[in-house]
Every structure is written in structure tokens, then in C-alpha cells.
Design a protein around this motif. Structure first.
Motif, PDB file in Angstrom:
ATOM      1  N   PRO A  53       0.843  -1.185   0.000  1.00 11.95           N
ATOM      2  CA  PRO A  53       0.000   0.000   0.000  1.00 11.95           C
ATOM      3  C   PRO A  53       0.883   1.242   0.000  1.00 11.95           C
ATOM      4  O   PRO A  53       1.955   1.255   0.590  1.00 11.95           O
ATOM      5  CB  PRO A  53      -0.801  -0.118   1.307  1.00 11.95           C
ATOM      6  N   SER A  54       0.456   2.264  -0.699  1.00 13.47           N
ATOM      7  CA  SER A  54       1.241   3.493  -0.688  1.00 13.47           C
ATOM      8  C   SER A  54       0.736   4.372   0.440  1.00 13.47           C
ATOM      9  O   SER A  54      -0.403   4.254   0.883  1.00 13.47           O
ATOM     10  CB  SER A  54       1.122   4.200  -2.041  1.00 13.47           C
ATOM     11  N   TRP A  55       1.610   5.234   0.921  1.00 11.93           N
ATOM     12  CA  TRP A  55       1.198   6.162   1.951  1.00 11.93           C
ATOM     13  C   TRP A  55       1.633   7.553   1.538  1.00 11.93           C
ATOM     14  O   TRP A  55       2.660   7.744   0.900  1.00 11.93           O
ATOM     15  CB  TRP A  55       1.724   5.747   3.333  1.00 11.93           C
ATOM     16  N   PRO A  56       0.812   8.549   1.878  1.00 11.55           N
ATOM     17  CA  PRO A  56       1.103   9.909   1.453  1.00 11.55           C
ATOM     18  C   PRO A  56       2.249  10.531   2.254  1.00 11.55           C
ATOM     19  O   PRO A  56       2.483  10.163   3.409  1.00 11.55           O
ATOM     20  CB  PRO A  56      -0.211  10.659   1.722  1.00 11.55           C
ATOM     21  N   VAL A  57       2.944  11.457   1.612  1.00 12.32           N
ATOM     22  CA  VAL A  57       3.994  12.239   2.266  1.00 12.32           C
ATOM     23  C   VAL A  57       3.485  13.683   2.314  1.00 12.32           C
ATOM     24  O   VAL A  57       3.076  14.236   1.300  1.00 12.32           O
ATOM     25  CB  VAL A  57       5.320  12.177   1.476  1.00 12.32           C
ATOM     26  N   PHE A  58       3.504  14.248   3.531  1.00 10.05           N
ATOM     27  CA  PHE A  58       3.016  15.609   3.740  1.00 10.05           C
ATOM     28  C   PHE A  58       4.140  16.518   4.192  1.00 10.05           C
ATOM     29  O   PHE A  58       5.057  16.100   4.873  1.00 10.05           O
ATOM     30  CB  PHE A  58       1.927  15.633   4.826  1.00 10.05           C
ATOM     31  N   ILE A  59       4.024  17.775   3.830  1.00  7.19           N
ATOM     32  CA  ILE A  59       4.924  18.798   4.357  1.00  7.19           C
ATOM     33  C   ILE A  59       4.061  19.862   5.005  1.00  7.19           C
ATOM     34  O   ILE A  59       2.922  20.053   4.652  1.00  7.19           O
ATOM     35  CB  ILE A  59       5.804  19.386   3.236  1.00  7.19           C
TER      36      ILE A  59
END
Length: 170
Positions: free
Chosen positions: A164-170
Motif C-alpha cells: 500500500p502506498s502512503w502519502p507524504v506531507f509537508i
């Protein structure tokens, strides 16, 4: 996570410092949950979901894992089916210490895999070093494969298979 700092941010730090010489940077790479508000953090890179509604977050990317092996063994291992591959020693960075399970997707279905011989390792560079010289498999984020100097010695198996992919946030 520490791995994103190591692989993606480290090469950018000299450029940031050159572009903003008046700014004092402090990097706190951690895999631990911490309160960004309580720690007075101005900017953070996080993966997963945003759980603090006091924060402003913008998704800047996505990360997915894949199955990797040492390049010298790739031509032999690509001939194996998934069940045969799961019988080989597998290196994982598993967030929970319960039984390691891989939840993966191929182009047609969701699969739950239970590898037989798993070693849990918290450091991705160590996993890549071990995989390149041994007939091991490693479950790695894609960015590990592209960012490490020794990455050419590691090859992705079954490119259609991913976690599963997971989001990257800034």
C-alpha cells in the motif's frame, strides 16, 4: 521518518543552506510520534494521515514498497513464483513487532503474504547492504532503491507487485 530524511532530504540540505543563509536549520529525524505544536516545529515532513487538526498539511508525494533482491541473484529469482519467493529469507522494517505480514497488491487482486523466514531491521541502508551480497529479499520503499549509492547492486523483483502506498506531507 528517518529514512526519508536520510535518502531524500540529506542531499538537499546544502542547497537549502545556500539559498537561505540567514535561516538556522535544525533537523530532528525521528520515527517517533511527536507533537509538532508542543515542540515548536515550523516545518515537518510526515507520512501517513494528518491527525492533528491544528496543522496545515500539503501532500507532496507518495511512497510505496516493493520486493528487492541483489542484482547477482535477480536472473535466478525472477523465475520463482510468489510462494517460492516467500520461502527465502526476507528483510523487513516492520512497524509492529507482531507476526510480519505483507499486504500487497498486484494488478488484479489484493494478497496477504506470510513470509517464512523474516529478519526485522530498522535501517534501510543495512538492508540494502545485506541484500546485495546474499540471496535475501528485502521489502523496501522505492526511494531506497534510487537514492542509495549502492542501489545499482539491488534490483526490484515483480514490479507489478507493491505494498500500500502512503502519502507524504509537508
Amino acid at each position: 521518518p528517518v529514512s526519508i530524511t536520510t535518502f531524500e532530504l540529506s542531499p538537499l540540505i546544502p542547497k537549502l543552506r545556500a539559498a537561505f543563509p540567514e535561516v538556522q536549520f535544525e533537523f530532528i529525524p525521528t520515527n517517533q510520534n511527536m507533537s509538532l505544536v508542543e515542540q515548536n516545529v515550523d516545518l515537518a515532513i510526515r507520512t501517513g494521515s494528518v491527525v492533528d487538526d491544528r496543522l496545515v498539511a500539503k501532500q507532496v508525494g507518495e511512497v510505496a514498497n516493493g520486493l528487492f533482491c541483489g542484482a547477482p541473484f535477480a536472473s535466478e529469482l525472477v523465475k520463482l513464483n510468489l510462494c517460492e519467493l516467500m520461502a527465502l529469507p526476507l528483510l523487513m522494517n516492520h512497524p509492529r513487532q507482531d507476526a510480519p505480514i505483507l499486504r500487497v497488491f498486484d494488478q488484479e487482486r489484493n494478497l496477504t503474504l506470510e513470509p517464512k523466514d523474516v529478519t526485522l531491521i530498522q535501517e534501510y541502508p543495512m538492508m540494502v547492504n545485506m541484500v546485495q551480497d546474499n540471496k535475501y529479499l528485502a521489502w523496501l520503499p522505492d526511494y531506497c532503491h534510487t537514492a542509495l549509492p549502492q542501489a545499482q547492486a539491488v534490483q526490484r523483483l515483480l514490479p507489478h507487485l507493491h505494498g500500500p502506498s502512503w502519502p507524504v506531507f509537508i
